[in-house]
Design an enzyme around this catalytic site. Sequence first.
Site, PDB file in Angstrom:
ATOM      1  N   ILE A 225      38.113  -9.239 -44.841  1.00 29.80           N
ATOM      2  CA  ILE A 225      37.487 -10.536 -44.200  1.00 29.80           C
ATOM      3  C   ILE A 225      37.717 -10.894 -42.642  1.00 29.80           C
ATOM      4  O   ILE A 225      39.048 -10.839 -42.657  1.00 29.80           O
ATOM      5  CB  ILE A 225      37.709 -11.794 -45.109  1.00 29.80           C
TER       6      ILE A 225
ATOM      7  N   LYS B 277      22.961 -15.255 -33.614  1.00 28.83           N
ATOM      8  CA  LYS B 277      22.822 -15.472 -34.938  1.00 28.83           C
ATOM      9  C   LYS B 277      21.715 -14.715 -35.421  1.00 28.83           C
ATOM     10  O   LYS B 277      21.486 -14.136 -36.620  1.00 28.83           O
ATOM     11  CB  LYS B 277      23.129 -16.657 -35.547  1.00 28.83           C
TER      12      LYS B 277
ATOM     13  N   VAL C 235      29.802 -26.599 -42.724  1.00 31.83           N
ATOM     14  CA  VAL C 235      31.340 -26.305 -43.196  1.00 31.83           C
ATOM     15  C   VAL C 235      32.065 -27.047 -42.572  1.00 31.83           C
ATOM     16  O   VAL C 235      32.198 -26.775 -41.203  1.00 31.83           O
ATOM     17  CB  VAL C 235      31.552 -24.803 -43.365  1.00 31.83           C
TER      18      VAL C 235
ATOM     19  N   LYS D 131      48.004 -16.866 -36.880  1.00 26.67           N
ATOM     20  CA  LYS D 131      47.103 -17.943 -37.358  1.00 26.67           C
ATOM     21  C   LYS D 131      46.363 -17.947 -38.855  1.00 26.67           C
ATOM     22  O   LYS D 131      45.847 -18.990 -39.239  1.00 26.67           O
ATOM     23  CB  LYS D 131      45.940 -17.777 -36.239  1.00 26.67           C
TER      24      LYS D 131
ATOM     25  N   ASN E  52      32.837 -12.088 -40.734  1.00 23.99           N
ATOM     26  CA  ASN E  52      32.686 -13.838 -40.608  1.00 23.99           C
ATOM     27  C   ASN E  52      33.182 -14.166 -39.178  1.00 23.99           C
ATOM     28  O   ASN E  52      32.657 -15.177 -38.640  1.00 23.99           O
ATOM     29  CB  ASN E  52      33.589 -14.213 -41.525  1.00 23.99           C
TER      30      ASN E  52
ATOM     31  N   TYR F  54      24.433 -18.858 -28.894  1.00 24.20           N
ATOM     32  CA  TYR F  54      24.887 -18.831 -30.222  1.00 24.20           C
ATOM     33  C   TYR F  54      23.528 -18.569 -31.241  1.00 24.20           C
ATOM     34  O   TYR F  54      23.712 -17.600 -32.111  1.00 24.20           O
ATOM     35  CB  TYR F  54      25.437 -20.133 -30.672  1.00 24.20           C
TER      36      TYR F  54
ATOM     37  N   ASP G 190      40.868  -6.997 -33.817  1.00 22.29           N
ATOM     38  CA  ASP G 190      40.016  -7.679 -32.779  1.00 22.29           C
ATOM     39  C   ASP G 190      38.955  -6.859 -32.948  1.00 22.29           C
ATOM     40  O   ASP G 190      38.403  -5.731 -32.616  1.00 22.29           O
ATOM     41  CB  ASP G 190      40.577  -7.456 -31.269  1.00 22.29           C
TER      42      ASP G 190
END
Length: 278
Positions: free
Chosen positions: A10, A155, A184, A42, A87, A151, A59
Amino acid sequence: MAPPRKSVLITGCSANGIGAGLAEVFHEKGYHVFATARTPSKVPPTLSSSANVTVLRLDVVSPESIAAAVESVSKETDGRLDVLINNSGGTLVLPALDIPIEEGKKIFDLNFWAPLAMLQAFAPLLIKSRGCVVNNTSANAVCPMPLMSVYNGSKAALATSSETWRRELEPLGVRTITLMTCGVKTKFVDNYHVSFRVPETSQYFKIRDFIESLPSGRLQEGAISPKQFGVKVVQVVEKGTVGTVWAGTNAFWARVEVWLSPQLVLMIHDMQGRERMV
């Protein structure tokens, strides 16, 4: 002899994000999880300290980093990967007239070209396991929100291409799922938002406060958690689903609205956008 443990990689597993939520649910289902992030620190400690979770630095816009991830996964799985989840992503909120073109290209690199690069790199592992690739797109691909054109466009490109890849990969035994993600509650904006001030020369300068407040996260209020989203995604992966899947807060109604009356939806968005700009 027991079958080998299934594996999933992921991208974008920073804490409080969709990737971390997915990783948590896949881990609970018994998968060997490769939780990746550009900054591994992170990744939440609950994942990084878990058995059968391998944290990798990745990356997704670096060919060298992708190649290193392929090598690491191959060594641990005998050259197989059951699920690849693209993702990682980023956003930029500005009127189209004010977007720095080079910064816009970086968003396309992250949201569109990186998933394709990941797919190409991991294809041999997916084909060997007759696996599944999941591309996390957005409802914005078909419900274009004003002030997010880069964006939305990136997408939309990913959503269309993902469905094309589905047809190309099917003869090779690889399933493809295209996620049309709705609300979300995450830290996505904090982690992946490219921030720019509205310039004084902008045609929209008088509403700059409204524009610059959009990435605050208030649009995610009342949304489901990353883990709840992860439960939905893992279910469709394990059911053998292929094609477009709507997930997230109000996903059912968003899908119905787009399916029944796409022009009406666009008109409503246009009207709302004009009202805010008055």
